[in-house]
Design a protein around this motif. Structure first.
Motif, PDB file in Angstrom:
ATOM      1  N   VAL A 138     -42.216 148.232 -37.745  1.00 36.57           N
ATOM      2  CA  VAL A 138     -41.778 149.354 -38.559  1.00 36.57           C
ATOM      3  C   VAL A 138     -41.617 149.069 -40.068  1.00 36.57           C
ATOM      4  CG1 VAL A 138     -39.877 150.997 -38.541  1.00 36.57           C
ATOM      5  CG2 VAL A 138     -40.121 150.228 -36.514  1.00 36.57           C
ATOM      6  N   LEU A 139     -41.028 148.004 -40.437  1.00 36.23           N
ATOM      7  CA  LEU A 139     -41.140 147.685 -41.964  1.00 36.23           C
ATOM      8  C   LEU A 139     -42.441 147.574 -42.486  1.00 36.23           C
ATOM      9  CD1 LEU A 139     -39.674 146.747 -44.393  1.00 36.23           C
ATOM     10  CD2 LEU A 139     -39.568 144.447 -43.402  1.00 36.23           C
ATOM     11  N   TRP A 140     -43.301 147.016 -41.821  1.00 37.76           N
ATOM     12  CA  TRP A 140     -44.594 146.942 -42.084  1.00 37.76           C
ATOM     13  C   TRP A 140     -45.415 148.244 -42.369  1.00 37.76           C
ATOM     14  CZ3 TRP A 140     -48.938 149.261 -39.661  1.00 37.76           C
ATOM     15  CH2 TRP A 140     -50.141 148.972 -40.124  1.00 37.76           C
TER      16      TRP A 140
ATOM     17  N   PRO B 282     -45.988 141.458 -38.388  1.00 31.27           N
ATOM     18  CA  PRO B 282     -44.945 140.639 -37.616  1.00 31.27           C
ATOM     19  C   PRO B 282     -45.323 139.239 -37.108  1.00 31.27           C
ATOM     20  CG  PRO B 282     -46.263 142.258 -36.432  1.00 31.27           C
ATOM     21  CD  PRO B 282     -46.438 142.398 -37.844  1.00 31.27           C
ATOM     22  N   ILE B 283     -46.562 138.915 -37.409  1.00 36.61           N
ATOM     23  CA  ILE B 283     -47.310 137.688 -36.887  1.00 36.61           C
ATOM     24  C   ILE B 283     -47.819 136.776 -38.044  1.00 36.61           C
ATOM     25  CG2 ILE B 283     -47.838 138.491 -34.639  1.00 36.61           C
ATOM     26  CD1 ILE B 283     -50.831 138.983 -35.552  1.00 36.61           C
ATOM     27  N   ASN B 284     -46.983 136.763 -39.200  1.00 34.23           N
ATOM     28  CA  ASN B 284     -47.472 135.907 -40.246  1.00 34.23           C
ATOM     29  C   ASN B 284     -47.090 134.459 -39.924  1.00 34.23           C
ATOM     30  OD1 ASN B 284     -47.179 134.286 -42.768  1.00 34.23           O
ATOM     31  ND2 ASN B 284     -47.001 136.249 -43.839  1.00 34.23           N
ATOM     32  N   ALA B 285     -48.142 133.570 -39.757  1.00 29.03           N
ATOM     33  CA  ALA B 285     -47.963 132.373 -39.256  1.00 29.03           C
ATOM     34  C   ALA B 285     -47.335 131.454 -40.374  1.00 29.03           C
ATOM     35  CB  ALA B 285     -49.214 131.890 -38.715  1.00 29.03           C
TER      36      ALA B 285
ATOM     37  N   GLY C 206     -54.454 142.694 -42.914  1.00 32.74           N
ATOM     38  CA  GLY C 206     -53.402 141.858 -43.542  1.00 32.74           C
ATOM     39  C   GLY C 206     -52.498 141.148 -42.160  1.00 32.74           C
ATOM     40  N   ILE C 207     -52.361 141.898 -41.183  1.00 34.83           N
ATOM     41  CA  ILE C 207     -51.469 141.334 -40.100  1.00 34.83           C
ATOM     42  C   ILE C 207     -52.056 139.970 -39.551  1.00 34.83           C
ATOM     43  CG2 ILE C 207     -50.540 142.118 -37.830  1.00 34.83           C
ATOM     44  CD1 ILE C 207     -50.284 145.173 -38.493  1.00 34.83           C
ATOM     45  N   ILE C 208     -53.296 140.220 -39.628  1.00 33.63           N
ATOM     46  CA  ILE C 208     -53.939 138.736 -38.658  1.00 33.63           C
ATOM     47  C   ILE C 208     -54.884 137.886 -39.680  1.00 33.63           C
ATOM     48  CG2 ILE C 208     -54.477 140.083 -36.636  1.00 33.63           C
ATOM     49  CD1 ILE C 208     -57.316 140.813 -37.316  1.00 33.63           C
ATOM     50  N   ALA C 209     -54.883 138.443 -41.123  1.00 38.95           N
ATOM     51  CA  ALA C 209     -55.646 137.552 -42.168  1.00 38.95           C
ATOM     52  C   ALA C 209     -54.747 137.383 -43.207  1.00 38.95           C
ATOM     53  CB  ALA C 209     -56.963 138.392 -42.471  1.00 38.95           C
ATOM     54  N   GLY C 210     -54.772 136.131 -43.773  1.00 34.92           N
ATOM     55  CA  GLY C 210     -54.136 135.937 -44.901  1.00 34.92           C
ATOM     56  C   GLY C 210     -54.977 136.432 -46.361  1.00 34.92           C
ATOM     57  N   PRO C 211     -54.151 136.368 -47.249  1.00 31.54           N
ATOM     58  CA  PRO C 211     -54.525 136.936 -48.610  1.00 31.54           C
ATOM     59  C   PRO C 211     -56.056 136.124 -49.037  1.00 31.54           C
ATOM     60  CG  PRO C 211     -52.185 136.319 -48.856  1.00 31.54           C
ATOM     61  CD  PRO C 211     -52.788 135.816 -47.341  1.00 31.54           C
ATOM     62  N   GLU C 212     -56.266 134.746 -48.958  1.00 28.63           N
ATOM     63  CA  GLU C 212     -57.453 134.270 -49.205  1.00 28.63           C
ATOM     64  C   GLU C 212     -58.688 134.932 -48.689  1.00 28.63           C
ATOM     65  OE1 GLU C 212     -54.808 132.746 -48.120  1.00 28.63           O
ATOM     66  OE2 GLU C 212     -54.174 131.350 -49.842  1.00 28.63           O
ATOM     67  N   ILE C 213     -58.587 135.430 -47.159  1.00 29.93           N
ATOM     68  CA  ILE C 213     -59.609 136.042 -46.531  1.00 29.93           C
ATOM     69  C   ILE C 213     -59.972 137.215 -47.207  1.00 29.93           C
ATOM     70  CG2 ILE C 213     -60.154 136.643 -44.300  1.00 29.93           C
ATOM     71  CD1 ILE C 213     -58.117 134.801 -43.015  1.00 29.93           C
ATOM     72  N   GLN C 214     -59.103 137.890 -47.848  1.00 29.97           N
ATOM     73  CA  GLN C 214     -59.430 139.268 -48.343  1.00 29.97           C
ATOM     74  C   GLN C 214     -60.006 139.312 -49.430  1.00 29.97           C
ATOM     75  OE1 GLN C 214     -56.514 142.460 -47.312  1.00 29.97           O
ATOM     76  NE2 GLN C 214     -55.353 140.899 -46.112  1.00 29.97           N
ATOM     77  N   ILE C 215     -60.054 138.081 -50.298  1.00 34.50           N
ATOM     78  CA  ILE C 215     -60.676 138.023 -51.692  1.00 34.50           C
ATOM     79  C   ILE C 215     -61.793 138.428 -51.735  1.00 34.50           C
ATOM     80  CG2 ILE C 215     -61.458 136.402 -53.658  1.00 34.50           C
ATOM     81  CD1 ILE C 215     -59.350 134.333 -52.681  1.00 34.50           C
ATOM     82  N   PRO C 216     -62.908 138.400 -50.759  1.00 35.64           N
ATOM     83  CA  PRO C 216     -64.317 138.920 -51.214  1.00 35.64           C
ATOM     84  C   PRO C 216     -64.304 140.586 -50.905  1.00 35.64           C
ATOM     85  CG  PRO C 216     -64.237 136.987 -49.680  1.00 35.64           C
ATOM     86  CD  PRO C 216     -62.845 137.326 -49.727  1.00 35.64           C
ATOM     87  N   PHE C 217     -63.308 141.041 -50.116  1.00 33.81           N
ATOM     88  CA  PHE C 217     -63.407 142.389 -50.124  1.00 33.81           C
ATOM     89  C   PHE C 217     -63.085 143.287 -51.180  1.00 33.81           C
ATOM     90  CE2 PHE C 217     -62.480 140.567 -45.746  1.00 33.81           C
ATOM     91  CZ  PHE C 217     -63.073 141.465 -45.037  1.00 33.81           C
TER      92      PHE C 217
ATOM     93  N   PRO D 177     -38.060 132.269 -30.275  1.00 33.75           N
ATOM     94  CA  PRO D 177     -39.468 132.290 -29.667  1.00 33.75           C
ATOM     95  C   PRO D 177     -40.352 132.713 -30.780  1.00 33.75           C
ATOM     96  CG  PRO D 177     -37.912 133.453 -28.507  1.00 33.75           C
ATOM     97  CD  PRO D 177     -36.996 132.962 -29.700  1.00 33.75           C
ATOM     98  N   THR D 178     -41.587 132.047 -31.139  1.00 38.72           N
ATOM     99  CA  THR D 178     -42.462 132.525 -31.926  1.00 38.72           C
ATOM    100  C   THR D 178     -42.753 134.006 -32.012  1.00 38.72           C
ATOM    101  OG1 THR D 178     -43.277 130.414 -31.904  1.00 38.72           O
ATOM    102  CG2 THR D 178     -44.730 131.868 -32.866  1.00 38.72           C
ATOM    103  N   PHE D 179     -42.697 134.655 -33.199  1.00 40.12           N
ATOM    104  CA  PHE D 179     -43.066 135.974 -33.490  1.00 40.12           C
ATOM    105  C   PHE D 179     -42.473 136.908 -32.608  1.00 40.12           C
ATOM    106  CE2 PHE D 179     -47.540 134.243 -34.292  1.00 40.12           C
ATOM    107  CZ  PHE D 179     -47.420 133.808 -35.538  1.00 40.12           C
ATOM    108  N   SER D 180     -41.089 136.441 -32.488  1.00 42.46           N
ATOM    109  CA  SER D 180     -40.089 137.507 -31.961  1.00 42.46           C
ATOM    110  C   SER D 180     -39.657 138.380 -32.621  1.00 42.46           C
ATOM    111  CB  SER D 180     -38.947 136.620 -31.274  1.00 42.46           C
ATOM    112  OG  SER D 180     -38.252 135.871 -32.100  1.00 42.46           O
ATOM    113  N   GLY D 181     -38.896 139.700 -32.436  1.00 43.46           N
ATOM    114  CA  GLY D 181     -38.499 140.649 -33.065  1.00 43.46           C
ATOM    115  C   GLY D 181     -39.508 141.485 -33.784  1.00 43.46           C
ATOM    116  N   PHE D 182     -40.515 141.472 -32.766  1.00 40.08           N
ATOM    117  CA  PHE D 182     -42.064 142.122 -33.327  1.00 40.08           C
ATOM    118  C   PHE D 182     -41.686 143.670 -33.857  1.00 40.08           C
ATOM    119  CE2 PHE D 182     -45.850 144.349 -32.577  1.00 40.08           C
ATOM    120  CZ  PHE D 182     -47.000 143.530 -33.234  1.00 40.08           C
ATOM    121  N   GLY D 183     -41.053 144.297 -32.882  1.00 34.44           N
ATOM    122  CA  GLY D 183     -41.084 145.852 -33.322  1.00 34.44           C
ATOM    123  C   GLY D 183     -40.408 146.125 -34.492  1.00 34.44           C
TER     124      GLY D 183
END
Length: 471
Positions: free
Chosen positions: A208-210, A182-185, A137-148, A198-204
């Motif tokens: 932790v929340l994730w 942390p990298i939800n576009a 889910g960090i790299i793929a949106g919900p729609e991508i996970q439908i078939p799983f 800065p894009t996707f700053s505050g990563f750490g």
């Protein structure tokens, strides 16, 4: 004569179709009650959708939804959701073809044999599978996970659990991974662009929340799984047929033959192509639908199926998911009615105005709550962000809240409740594929959403305290 048991309130709830249509009717009524209005919008560099100009809200001529327009909103919703409906039909068609080869069932059965031999507890499997989908889910949106969904359900049933457990491992964990990743576009990336961060700053901090949120999902899922393992009568879906979803033979009888290995390799290749395409090539639903179309054909031919049998498999899969198309269309109609009636911006303006009177910590949590409410009406993450982030970015300085904290609050309210909102097409679709009635899923998932929201509020308050910044 035995006394008939009195039904509980949730057992008296109407079907998903009726609930969604009533929401459409309520939205149409609001177009006559609330004043129509809109913000002025401009194009910003790096943002592919027009963004709101703070302070530009103004009323416009009332445009109430007529009786006929109430019903035309549904076909408009169908058209607006066509790419989601397409991926559901093509992916289900591909899985129908793959299921006819027996490869998926044999693969899951063989995997569960290994689990049994290694004596790994079923609850441990739940945590492992959930974290895998949360990581995806960090790299793929919900729609991508439908078939799983089908894979998660098969594993859950093979472990002796029910459909809800399978759906929780895929949608519950997968959605939460996307929501707080942390990298939800669509939310974080777009909000950072608007806020000038800065894009996707505050990563750490987000990572932790994730992790904590994923643990919350796993805890609720394992508690429910253990409860129904002890007493299957407590299952929320005890009356739902699982024919064709679980294992049809004794576990010890499963073995993957050579042709089935080819099919499983094609299946793996499909998922690798989808993830790589989404991350590296900017693929979205249309390209992914094409992958499932190609993959289903190749899998069937690799197993030795006739061309007509492959075609029949796709037709059967599409036929079985046709009802989901109607559900998704009605859900999208809610947004159509609000936008055509020009009251979407009115709702946003009314909800955001009171925040300026609150203390920083309370205001930051208030941002999450108000975003959650607005998100019900604007299910698109990027659409939600470009609508309200310009307002919140200007408000942050007034409240003494860092822009990074404001982005975090928007991320929480604009993504965590996705798994229980009927306006989110992918959530409704995954429930349909798993054969879990949406109202039954809400009974289970609403507890997860509430718990994750409370955990997120703690993180938001900490962010306010430490002046959560760009890095």
């Amino acid at each position: 004569m035995s006394k008939q048991k009195t039904k509980k309130w949730y057992q008296k709830m109407p079907s998903t179709y009726v609930i969604l249509f009533l929401i459409v009717v309520a939205a149409a009524a609001l177009t006559w009650i609330l004043p129509a209005g809109e913000y002025e919008r401009v194009l910003m560099e790096g943002v592919n959708r027009p963004t709101v100009i703070p302070g530009s809200y103004h009323t416009v001529a009332q445009n109430g939804t007529s009786f006929f327009e109430l019903f035309t909103a549904i076909p408009k919703g169908f058209v607006g959701s066509a790419n989601i409906i397409a991926i559901i039909m093509f992916s289900t068609g591909a899985f129908t073809v793959i299921n006819k080869t027996g490869a998926l069932e044999s693969g899951v059965g063989s995997l569960l044999q290994i689990v049994n031999r290694s004596k790994v507890p079923g609850t441990a499997v739940i945590w492992i599978i959930s974290f895998l989908f949360a990581a995806l889910g960090i790299i793929a949106g919900p729609e991508i996970q439908i078939p799983f969904t089908m894979i998660g359900v098969s594993i859950a049933l093979g472990l002796g659990y029910d459909l809800v457990v399978g759906l929780a491992m895929v949608m519950g964990a997968g959605y939460m991974g996307w929501a707080l990743g942390p990298i939800n576009a669509s939310t974080v990336g777009t909000a950072h662009s608007i806020a000038g961060l800065p894009t996707f700053s505050g990563f750490g901090f987000r990572m932790v929340l994730w992790f904590v949120a994923t643990c919350v999902v796993c805890i609720f899922t394992t508690i429910y799984a253990n409860k129904i393992k002890k007493n299957p009568e407590k299952s929320l879906v005890k009356d739902v047929s699982t024919e064709g979803l679980g294992l049809s033979r004794d576990l010890d009888s499963y073995k993957v033959n050579k042709r089935q290995w080819l099919v499983l390799l094609v299946l793996m290749g499909m998922f690798v192509a989808i993830v790589f395409g989404a991350v590296k090539l900017g693929w979205y639903l249309d390209e992914m639908s094409a992958v499932f179309l190609i993959g289903g054909i190749v899998a069937g031919l690799a197993y030795g199926m006739k061309v007509q049998d492959v075609i029949d498999g796709f037709i059967e899969g599409a036929k079985n998911t046709a009802q989901l198309g109607l559900v998704i269309a009605i859900a999208r109609a809610i947004q159509v009615v609000l936008e055509d009636g020009q009251i979407m911006d009115t709702i946003v303006n009314a909800l955001s105005a009171p925040l300026s009177t609150l203390m920083p910590g309370v205001a930051a949590c208030g941002v999450a709550i108000i975003t959650l409410i607005i998100h019900f009406f604007i299910p698109s993450g990027s659409g939600l962000t470009v609508t309200i982030m310009p307002l919140f970015a200007g408000l942050a300085d007034v409240l003494g809240i860092t822009q990074q904290t404001m982005v975090l609050a928007l991320q929480v309210g604009g993504a965590v409740p996705n798994i229980i909102f009927p306006t989110v097409g992918a959530a409704v679709a995954m429930c349909g594929l798993a054969r879990v009635p949406f109202e039954k899923w809400i009974r289970f998932a609403s507890k997860i959403v509430l718990a994750v929201m409370l955990v997120s509020f703690v993180f938001i308050l900490v962010a306010v305290k430490i002046n959560y910044g760009p890095f």
